[in-house]
Design an enzyme around this catalytic site. Structure first.
Site, PDB file in Angstrom:
ATOM      1  CB  CYS A  44     -31.124 -66.149  23.970  1.00 35.77           C
ATOM      2  SG  CYS A  44     -29.656 -65.119  24.160  1.00 35.77           S
ATOM      3  CG  HIS A  72     -36.832 -64.026  23.211  1.00 31.73           C
ATOM      4  ND1 HIS A  72     -36.314 -64.942  24.103  1.00 31.73           N
ATOM      5  CD2 HIS A  72     -35.744 -63.450  22.616  1.00 31.73           C
ATOM      6  CE1 HIS A  72     -34.986 -64.908  24.046  1.00 31.73           C
ATOM      7  NE2 HIS A  72     -34.611 -64.005  23.169  1.00 31.73           N
ATOM      8  CG  HIS A 132     -31.836 -62.276  27.711  1.00 30.69           C
ATOM      9  ND1 HIS A 132     -31.868 -63.645  27.906  1.00 30.69           N
ATOM     10  CD2 HIS A 132     -31.810 -62.093  26.368  1.00 30.69           C
ATOM     11  CE1 HIS A 132     -31.849 -64.252  26.736  1.00 30.69           C
ATOM     12  NE2 HIS A 132     -31.823 -63.330  25.794  1.00 30.69           N
TER      13      HIS A 132
END
Lengths: 444, 86
Positions: free
Chosen positions: A186, A320, A355
């Site tokens: 990620c 994040h 995400h």
């Protein structure tokens, strides 16, 4: 070290037809998350019901059966006619998006054909997943349906190889410099831009196309659903809720973000419109042997590494902030541990679009550039209630971070877009394996 | 199935192949060459042969494909022979 400018950006974003619509929705506090019919068709086999995705009508790319068996990896049509069929023949959906976004970023950069095709122009684009949609179908044909290899088609390798996105973009734009992929789960999107930044900073390239892409694939979502880390039981627009006490997982999402980087002096000399400057980039690993859990020590060292490169004075920390239980809390504590509890705001763009896995770091750099352009902090939607008790790890003897619970930092998290002067933004992304990336960008 | 019908089927496959210029498909005959006349990329020609197997419900020997070349007439020969062997 050369100074590095960002001179172009484009992407593919959930529930948006282009970057203009994305900008408009981000700063008007909209959620880009929807129920996904494909997920619903599997009923109780999949826990989550929501995702961030763009339809063929929004992206301009349509899949169609090409005359081999129905299960065969499909051909792609660019309904806008931007990408030649010869390039689409070797690309999967994520690569096609990367090509489209690269053309958009180059157009905004204003690079000439000879500059793009130069030895001094490189491409670094990564993805989180490994082309599973393509490989699942060809493996089914071979292993389950006992087909010969030629029935699988001749373009499965370029459509599923690890650096397919960089390769397809490079074949389209015909650059003669570096062409590689960075993979760090990620953190891939930010890691790719960070690596591209270093290539220019160290004088190895003059221009870079960099970012991340994650094509829509149920194959990617179900792996995370199996881990029970995806958001459940909320309506689509309230499902991604970083830092909120009731958060229960992230929203799987798909998209693409590409930026054009250039040696600052060269960009300045040719009168380029400079969207931002990269002040520094640092990445490291937790080093604690844990594949999944975030590490305060790792993030503390991340901040120190970044601060060794440049003077940090962020007006915004683009977190994040995925909406997972431990990750959000530990990240906010590590930010406060470095910067204190005032003088900046925390932006959590995943609260709006979920995400996007390997793409998200690059998309969030784009959000950060838009924040600087508009002088507005993007919101942390749905962070309605912050926990007023300590997290379990804060009570342990070896905890080194702030002792106050999340609720003490309410003022850092704007629930609606907030206008304020923004000169510098720190972008943070982390990934499985304990990888951490941080970049500071500022106004030109 | 006649050779004309096989040719028609091959043209249908090419019409569904985005990399092939549809304007070049107006005058395809048995004398046409996939690579030199129609400019079908060699990687795509592999797909055309595989699609022909699917469309005509036949299976070619690997050695025959290796020896095939790129002529339309040779491909029709191959399909015709495979159909006759069924």
């Amino acid at each position: 070290m050369n100074k590095v400018a960002i001179v172009g950006m484009d992407g593919v974003f959930p529930h948006c037809k282009d970057i203009q619509e994305f900008e408009e929705k981000i700063f008007s506090n909209r959620s880009l998350i929807r129920n996904w019919d494909l997920v619903a068709s599997y009923d109780k086999k999949i826990r989550t019901k929501v995702a961030g995705y763009a339809t063929p009508e929004e992206t301009g790319f349509r899949k169609f059966s090409n005359g081999l068996p129905e299960e065969y990896p499909m051909d792609l049509e660019d309904m806008n006619g931007l990408i030649p069929n010869a390039n689409l023949a070797t690309s999967d959906l994520g690569s096609a998006w990367a090509m489209k976004a690269s053309l958009g970023a180059i157009k905004e950069a204003g690079w000439t054909k000879s500059e793009v095709e130069s030895e001094h122009t490189g491409v670094v684009i990564g993805t989180g997943a490994g082309g599973q949609e393509v490989t699942r179908k060809i493996w089914n044909l071979f292993f389950d349906h006992q087909k010969k290899t030629r029935a699988l088609g001749s373009s499965n390798v370029p459509r599923s190889m690890v650096y397919r996105d960089a390769a397809n973009v490079s074949c389209l734009i015909k650059n003669k410099g570096v062409c590689e992929a960075i993979g760090s789960a990620c953190a891939t999107g930010l890691g790719s831009i960070g690596y591209a930044y270093r290539l220019i900073a160290f004088g190895l390239q003059d221009r870079m196309i960099a970012g991340g892409t994650e094509g829509t694939a149920l194959e990617s979502l179900i792996g995370f659903d199996a881990m029970q880390v995806l958001s459940t039981k909320f309506s689509p627009e309230t499902s991604s809720r970083p830092y909120d006490v009731n958060r229960n997982g992230f929203v799987c999402s798909f998209g693409c973000g590409i930026v054009a980087l250039e040696n600052y002096d060269q960009a300045k000399a040719r009168g380029a419109n400079i969207l931002g400057v990269i002040d520094g980039y640092f990445n490291n690993s937790d080093g604690d042997g844990n594949m999944f859990a975030p590490s305060y020590d790792g993030q503390e060292r991340l901040w120190k590494g970044l601060s060794n490169q440049t003077h940090l004075h962020p007006d915004v920390v683009k977190a994040h902030g995925t909406s997972t239980i431990t990750g959000d809390a530990l990240e906010l504590f590590s930010i406060v541990g470095q910067l204190g509890n005032k003088g900046y705001h925390v932006s959590a763009p995943k609260s709006q679009f979920g995400h996007m896995l390997g793409a998200v770091g690059a998309v969030e750099v784009i959000v950060s550039l838009l924040m600087m352009k508009k002088q507005m902090v993007s919101p942390c939607l749905n962070s309605d209630t912050l926990k007023s008790e300590q997290e379990f790890f804060q009570t342990k003897d070896n905890w080194q971070g702030p002792k106050d619970p999340l609720a003490a930092y309410r003022d850092l998290l704007p629930q609606l877009a907030l206008a304020k002067p923004i000169d510098q933004i720190v972008c943070l992304n982390y990934g499985f394996g304990g990888t951490n990336s941080a970049m500071a960008i500022s106004k030109a | 199935m006649t050779r004309e019908e096989i040719l028609k089927g091959l043209i249908e496959i090419l019409e569904n192949t985005p990399q092939v210029d549809s304007k070049k498909l107006k005058n395809v005959t048995e004398k046409t060459d996939f690579l030199t006349d129609l400019e079908v990329p060699s990687t795509e020609l592999i797909n055309v042969i595989a699609k022909a197997e699917n469309k005509f419900d036949v299976e070619f020997d690997d050695d025959d494909i290796d020896d095939l070349g790129s002529s339309v007439s040779g491909t029709i020969d191959l399909i015709e022979a495979a159909l006759n062997n069924q």
